[in-house]
Scaffold this motif. Structure first.
Motif, PDB file in Angstrom:
ATOM      1  N   GLU A   1       1.130   4.999  -4.903  1.00 52.32           N
ATOM      2  CA  GLU A   1       0.546   4.345  -5.964  1.00 52.32           C
ATOM      3  C   GLU A   1       0.718   4.709  -7.338  1.00 52.32           C
ATOM      4  O   GLU A   1       0.216   3.885  -8.430  1.00 52.32           O
ATOM      5  N   PHE A   2       1.390   5.841  -7.521  1.00 48.10           N
ATOM      6  CA  PHE A   2       1.702   6.118  -8.920  1.00 48.10           C
ATOM      7  C   PHE A   2       0.505   6.445  -9.902  1.00 48.10           C
ATOM      8  O   PHE A   2       0.568   6.102 -11.022  1.00 48.10           O
ATOM      9  N   GLY A   3      -0.452   6.856  -9.069  1.00 47.95           N
ATOM     10  CA  GLY A   3      -1.699   7.172  -9.767  1.00 47.95           C
ATOM     11  C   GLY A   3      -1.889   8.705 -10.674  1.00 47.95           C
ATOM     12  O   GLY A   3      -2.500   8.613 -11.533  1.00 47.95           O
ATOM     13  N   SER A   4      -0.943   9.455 -10.097  1.00 43.08           N
ATOM     14  CA  SER A   4      -0.788  10.749 -10.816  1.00 43.08           C
ATOM     15  C   SER A   4       0.453  11.374 -10.515  1.00 43.08           C
ATOM     16  O   SER A   4       1.072  10.917  -9.629  1.00 43.08           O
ATOM     17  N   GLY A   5       0.687  12.507 -11.400  1.00 50.45           N
ATOM     18  CA  GLY A   5       1.902  13.310 -11.094  1.00 50.45           C
ATOM     19  C   GLY A   5       3.205  12.446 -11.150  1.00 50.45           C
ATOM     20  O   GLY A   5       4.208  12.828 -10.683  1.00 50.45           O
ATOM     21  N   VAL A   6       3.028  11.486 -12.014  1.00 50.91           N
ATOM     22  CA  VAL A   6       4.213  10.549 -12.271  1.00 50.91           C
ATOM     23  C   VAL A   6       5.291  10.867 -13.386  1.00 50.91           C
ATOM     24  O   VAL A   6       4.883  11.780 -14.561  1.00 50.91           O
ATOM     25  N   THR A   7       6.516  11.245 -13.012  1.00 52.77           N
ATOM     26  CA  THR A   7       7.771  11.637 -13.856  1.00 52.77           C
ATOM     27  C   THR A   7       8.467  10.585 -14.396  1.00 52.77           C
ATOM     28  O   THR A   7       8.983   9.697 -13.535  1.00 52.77           O
ATOM     29  N   THR A   8       8.503  10.452 -15.605  1.00 52.97           N
ATOM     30  CA  THR A   8       9.254   9.115 -16.217  1.00 52.97           C
ATOM     31  C   THR A   8      10.848   9.651 -16.303  1.00 52.97           C
ATOM     32  O   THR A   8      10.995  10.541 -17.149  1.00 52.97           O
ATOM     33  N   VAL A   9      11.506   9.064 -15.597  1.00 54.45           N
ATOM     34  CA  VAL A   9      12.873   9.365 -15.882  1.00 54.45           C
ATOM     35  C   VAL A   9      13.685   8.482 -16.946  1.00 54.45           C
ATOM     36  O   VAL A   9      14.614   9.234 -17.773  1.00 54.45           O
ATOM     37  N   ALA A  10      13.382   7.469 -16.901  1.00 53.62           N
ATOM     38  CA  ALA A  10      13.992   6.608 -18.279  1.00 53.62           C
ATOM     39  C   ALA A  10      12.936   5.352 -18.569  1.00 53.62           C
ATOM     40  O   ALA A  10      12.035   4.812 -17.823  1.00 53.62           O
ATOM     41  N   SER A  11      12.658   5.321 -19.971  1.00 53.12           N
ATOM     42  CA  SER A  11      11.830   4.371 -20.539  1.00 53.12           C
ATOM     43  C   SER A  11      12.540   3.594 -21.538  1.00 53.12           C
ATOM     44  O   SER A  11      12.841   4.081 -22.620  1.00 53.12           O
ATOM     45  N   LEU A  12      12.869   2.424 -21.229  1.00 52.45           N
ATOM     46  CA  LEU A  12      13.809   1.468 -22.176  1.00 52.45           C
ATOM     47  C   LEU A  12      12.804   0.073 -22.383  1.00 52.45           C
ATOM     48  O   LEU A  12      12.991  -0.865 -22.096  1.00 52.45           O
TER      49      LEU A  12
END
Length: 211
Positions: free
Chosen positions: A98-109
């Protein structure tokens, strides 16, 4: 000799297929999927600034080196290369589906529009581990009178270069399922327009060397 030339001609005939409806080449490597708006292709919407996403389940925690997005190619509305590739997007990794916690952003464009990449794969260095990889389109691509999100292939490279996403389970907010050209499963089948055009180029070069 002649036998080799005949084989190359047969391979070229398979790669350069006859046109079908809408002028798209009848190969799952060319038009792939529509997600949230298209390898997978999502249901088109009338506003561009709507989140649409797709994610893959790697089946367990994996060490991830790189995530590669392969754009689509479709001749609808004379768009061609880069069809449906999002104008703005994020790539994230997590252990929680669910991407509610422990999320790593690899790329943000997500702050400015990115240029249409054509059919060139877009690689993003990752590092770290995770089970789920999500691509979120925060600004969709214009199609005609609506907006879409389309990807041909989503590859997740491990530290040894293996594609961890091959045949992985694919989920999304919504998807246009119109196999063989558009389907969720196409997103992880190992085929993309970039590879299609590379293969055609190599076959033509081999054929010329036999003349």
């Amino acid at each position: 000799g002649q036998e080799r030339g005949a084989r190359v001609d047969q391979d070229l005939a398979r790669v350069v297929a006859m046109p079908v409806a809408d002028g798209a080449v009848d190969l799952p490597t060319v038009a792939k999927a529509f997600f949230g708006k298209a390898g997978d292709h999502d249901v088109p919407v009338v506003a561009g600034a709507i989140d649409a996403r797709v994610q893959v389940d790697l089946g367990g925690e994996r060490a991830i080196q790189e995530i590669v997005l392969h754009p689509c190619h479709d001749t609808f509305n004379q768009i061609g290369a880069g069809f449906g590739f999002p104008s703005r997007y994020r790539v994230e990794v997590a252990s929680d589906p669910e991407f509610g916690s422990g999320v790593t952003t690899v790329a943000s464009l997500a702050d400015a529009d990115v240029p249409n990449p054509g059919t060139k794969p877009q690689a993003h260095s990752a590092g770290g581990t995770g089970r789920y990889v999500r691509v979120t389109a925060t600004k969709l691509a214009a199609r005609k009178d609506d907006f879409i999100f389309a990807l041909a292939e989503l590859q997740v490279r491990g530290t040894d270069g293996t594609n961890l996403a091959a045949d992985a389970v694919v989920t999304g907010l919504d998807s246009i399922e119109g196999p063989p050209r558009w389907a969720r499963r196409n997103l992880v089948d190992g085929e993309s327009p970039a590879e299609f055009f590379d293969r055609e180029k190599l076959l033509r070069k081999e054929r010329e060397s036999l003349v």
